[in-house]
Design an enzyme around this catalytic site. Structure first.
Site, PDB file in Angstrom:
ATOM      1  N   LEU A  17       0.889  -1.244  -0.163  1.00  0.00           N
ATOM      2  CA  LEU A  17      -0.084  -0.076  -0.048  1.00  0.00           C
ATOM      3  C   LEU A  17       0.826   1.353  -0.070  1.00  0.00           C
ATOM      4  O   LEU A  17       0.467   2.371  -0.463  1.00  0.00           O
ATOM      5  CB  LEU A  17      -0.981  -0.157   1.312  1.00  0.00           C
ATOM      6  N   LYS A  19       5.463   2.918   0.966  1.00  0.00           N
ATOM      7  CA  LYS A  19       6.594   2.631   1.384  1.00  0.00           C
ATOM      8  C   LYS A  19       7.077   3.898   2.128  1.00  0.00           C
ATOM      9  O   LYS A  19       6.704   5.194   1.698  1.00  0.00           O
ATOM     10  CB  LYS A  19       7.340   2.218  -0.034  1.00  0.00           C
ATOM     11  N   GLY A  23      10.519   1.322   6.211  1.00  0.00           N
ATOM     12  CA  GLY A  23       9.647   0.173   6.011  1.00  0.00           C
ATOM     13  C   GLY A  23       8.319   0.466   5.058  1.00  0.00           C
ATOM     14  O   GLY A  23       8.345   1.341   4.152  1.00  0.00           O
ATOM     15  N   VAL A  25       3.670  -0.502   4.293  1.00  0.00           N
ATOM     16  CA  VAL A  25       2.497  -1.171   4.777  1.00  0.00           C
ATOM     17  C   VAL A  25       1.871  -2.017   3.471  1.00  0.00           C
ATOM     18  O   VAL A  25       1.821  -1.370   2.416  1.00  0.00           O
ATOM     19  CB  VAL A  25       1.815   0.024   5.222  1.00  0.00           C
ATOM     20  N   ASP A 136       0.442  13.117  17.119  1.00  0.00           N
ATOM     21  CA  ASP A 136       0.460  13.274  15.633  1.00  0.00           C
ATOM     22  C   ASP A 136      -0.732  13.129  14.975  1.00  0.00           C
ATOM     23  O   ASP A 136      -1.022  12.473  14.029  1.00  0.00           O
ATOM     24  CB  ASP A 136       1.736  12.279  15.217  1.00  0.00           C
TER      25      ASP A 136
END
Length: 616
Positions: A17, A19, A23, A25, A136
């Site tokens: 989904l 980058k 890392g 997702v 956040d």
């Protein structure tokens, strides 16, 4: 198709989904249940190990929360192998920024903003009970669950930057809050608490209405400058106590001046830092009150014969702006708390019910309010009740039983509306100036496409008398700020360190303000009656920091300034015994008078005259 497995389950990776720096997702299929999940994947190294440990600690603290009732993302499991860490969460549809982008950043109606605000406030209230600061909050970290089945039901995600009050020194994040949503106490270097999240939510609410960030600063100086130009300077005692005041303010050379501080000019900042301040605002507001004049918000007040529906919507917008003003205060001690905000008339719809209960707008707002709180398989659980103790959502049910519901449900106002594809703003109102950003955040062009925002209003006033002639308001049309293509928000060159963790106010589980007895005479007196809130969130963060929660984003926000974690002290500040006064920005001036129009007699005047002459 790759496959990974934990000790108890196996996951098929369907697609990536998004980058990030550290890392990615991925969307995965959980074999044991057959459900689609979101898998947050980080490389296995020492730095990311600390990040993962912090997030897992917070997820563990929230394990007792019901994610559905608390409006936070559901965490499934964590596992790792020799190369990577894996955090598995429920898969949500899209975040609010992506939703705005899909709709060309068109303004969201106040009733939908209330639905979102209510749920986020519930989440913040529950986080406060657990002594957690999210730190956040932004559109990218508020996710729509399923817009088709559950319109505007949201969950808060991304707890990678969150911290427990008593253990915040162990958070390894290089920044506190994304810059556009950064609270003044963080910018100035003052003690802070969970109310930094309330400031962020106020900025998100304004952005959903404006279709553009309220304070899109390119750096911290621009951020402070934008706030000052809209809300005025902070009080002198705030600046006296602020560690970073000298970065943005200087002493007033006039000893007799009311405020011994003044904001540094753009030239001063350029000379000191060699960084040129930028203008990236679309709406340059001279007060927060002017928010309601943007995007047609004051149309109802300027109609010759305002429609009841238009009046209800305008009153709702005005109430929303009042709440935003309570959220966006320089002084955190003056800022409304999550539990008090849940009882604000805008969120509880108290004023709307009292003055506009018979309107379709109220019924539609009530329906949205109720559905946002309803958990599948459970009866709706209201957060706020009416003065007589009756849950607000039951008002609609009682009307349906009385036969009113059939009328409401058949009305076009009850159809789920999609945000229009084009923004429409009214220019030359008060001192409000509309300006295309000199340096676009996302890219922006003008078009001649006319907005259909006012279609519901025009339909509502069909049949009422309208002026036969007269000048129309000057309109400014803005198309997608993506300029027809997805353009990433580019981070500014050169970031500076920014250590803020030394400012933390250590809080107990319940703030002193929540210990007062509730007399129930006003929504503010009952502010300690907070609603239930709940667990955290996942996958999403733009380019603001090392965490990769918001990876589904194609457009990224600028990177905020970083700070050196090693500069954080090990000791904690005791709770301050000083109370500071809030600062309210200058109120907007009244709207200029409209030109008079020649109107015909109102409907029914002829028959009345005939009736009078018939008796004389």
């Amino acid at each position: 198709m790759a496959t990974t497995q934990s000790e108890t389950d196996c996951y098929d990776i369907i697609e990536v989904l998004g980058k990030g720096t550290f890392g990615e997702v991925a969307k995965g299929w959980r074999r044991s249940t057959g459900e689609m999940v979101a898998i947050k994947i980080l490389k296995n190294d020492a730095y990311r190990n600390r990040i993962i440990k912090n997030e897992l600690k917070l997820l563990h603290c929230m394990r007792g929360l019901d994610p559905e009732e608390a409006h936070v993302i559901r965490f499934l499991e964590f596992f790792h192998d020799a190369l990577k860490f894996y955090l598995v969460f429920e898969l949500l549809e899209q975040n609010l920024f992506e939703f705005q982008k899909e709709n060309n950043f068109a303004p969201l109606p106040a009733r939908h903003i209330r639905t979102v605000t209510l749920q986020v406030l519930r989440a913040l209230a529950r986080l406060k009970e657990l002594a957690i600061i999210h730190a956040d909050l932004k559109p990218e970290n508020i996710m729509l669950v399923d817009q088709t089945r559950c319109p505007f039901r949201v969950k808060v995600i991304d707890f990678g930057s969150a911290s427990i009050f008593s253990e915040v020194r162990y958070v390894k994040e290089p920044y506190i809050q994304s810059r556009f949503y950064r609270a003044p106490e963080i910018l100035l270097g003052l003690p802070f608490c969970e109310k930094v999240d309330v400031w962020s939510l106020g900025c998100v609410m304004a952005e959903l209405h404006l279709g553009w960030p309220l304070y899109p600063g390119n750096n911290e100086y621009d951020q402070v400058r934008y706030i000052c130009e809209t809300q005025g300077l902070p009080k002198p005692h705030l600046l006296h106590a602020a560690r970073k005041a000298h970065h943005f303010f200087k002493r007033n050379p006039h000893p007799d001046a009311a405020n011994p501080w003044q904001l540094k000019s753009s030239a001063d900042y350029l000379a000191e830092t060699k960084v040129r301040p930028l203008e990236r605002r679309k709406y340059m507001l001279k007060s927060l009150d002017q928010i309601e004049t943007v995007n047609g918000g004051s149309v109802a007040s300027r109609l010759t014969f305002p429609d009841r529906e238009a009046l209800a919507e305008h009153a709702d917008l005005k109430s929303m702006v009042e709440l935003i003003k309570r959220m966006l205060t320089w002084e955190s001690h003056e800022r409304i708390s999550p539990s008090a905000a849940l009882r604000h008339p805008f969120v509880s719809m108290q004023q709307l019910r009292n003055a506009h209960e018979t309107t379709h707008y109220y019924q539609l707002s009530l329906r949205s309010y109720r559905l946002s709180l309803q958990v599948e398989g459970k009866p709706p659980a209201p957060v706020v009740a009416a003065e007589d103790g009756t849950p607000y959502y039951r008002l609609a049910e009682e009307k349906e039983a009385a036969g009113m519901g059939s009328v409401a449900s058949s009305s076009p106002f009850f159809r789920e509306e999609k945000a229009p594809g084009m923004q429409r703003a009214i220019d030359q109102l008060d001192d409000l100036s509309l300006q295309e950003a000199g340096h676009g955040l996302w890219g922006e062009t003008c078009t001649d496409v006319v907005s259909d925002m006012m279609a519901p209003l025009k339909a509502a006033i069909t049949g009422r008398h309208m002026p036969d002639s007269g000048p129309e308001p000057i309109l400014a049309f803005y198309s997608s700020r993506l300029a027809g293509r997805h353009k990433a928000r580019k981070p500014p060159a050169g970031s500076k360190s920014d250590s803020n963790l030394s400012n933390l106010i250590r809080l107990s589980q319940v703030s002193p303000e929540d210990d007062r007895p509730c007399r129930g005479s006003s929504w503010e007196e009952g502010e300690h009656l907070g609603a239930s809130a709940e667990p955290p969130a996942i996958l999403q963060r733009d380019g603001d920091g090392p965490n990769i929660d918001n990876m589904t984003m194609e457009a990224e926000r600028p990177d905020p300034e970083l700070f050196d974690p090693s500069s954080c002290p090990g000791e904690w500040l005791s709770e301050p015994d000083w109370t500071l006064e809030g600062v309210r920005g200058p109120r907007a001036q009244g709207l200029p008078p409209r030109r008079s129009h020649q109107h015909g007699p109102p409907r029914g005047a002829t028959s009345f005259l005939q009736h009078v002459t018939g008796h004389h």
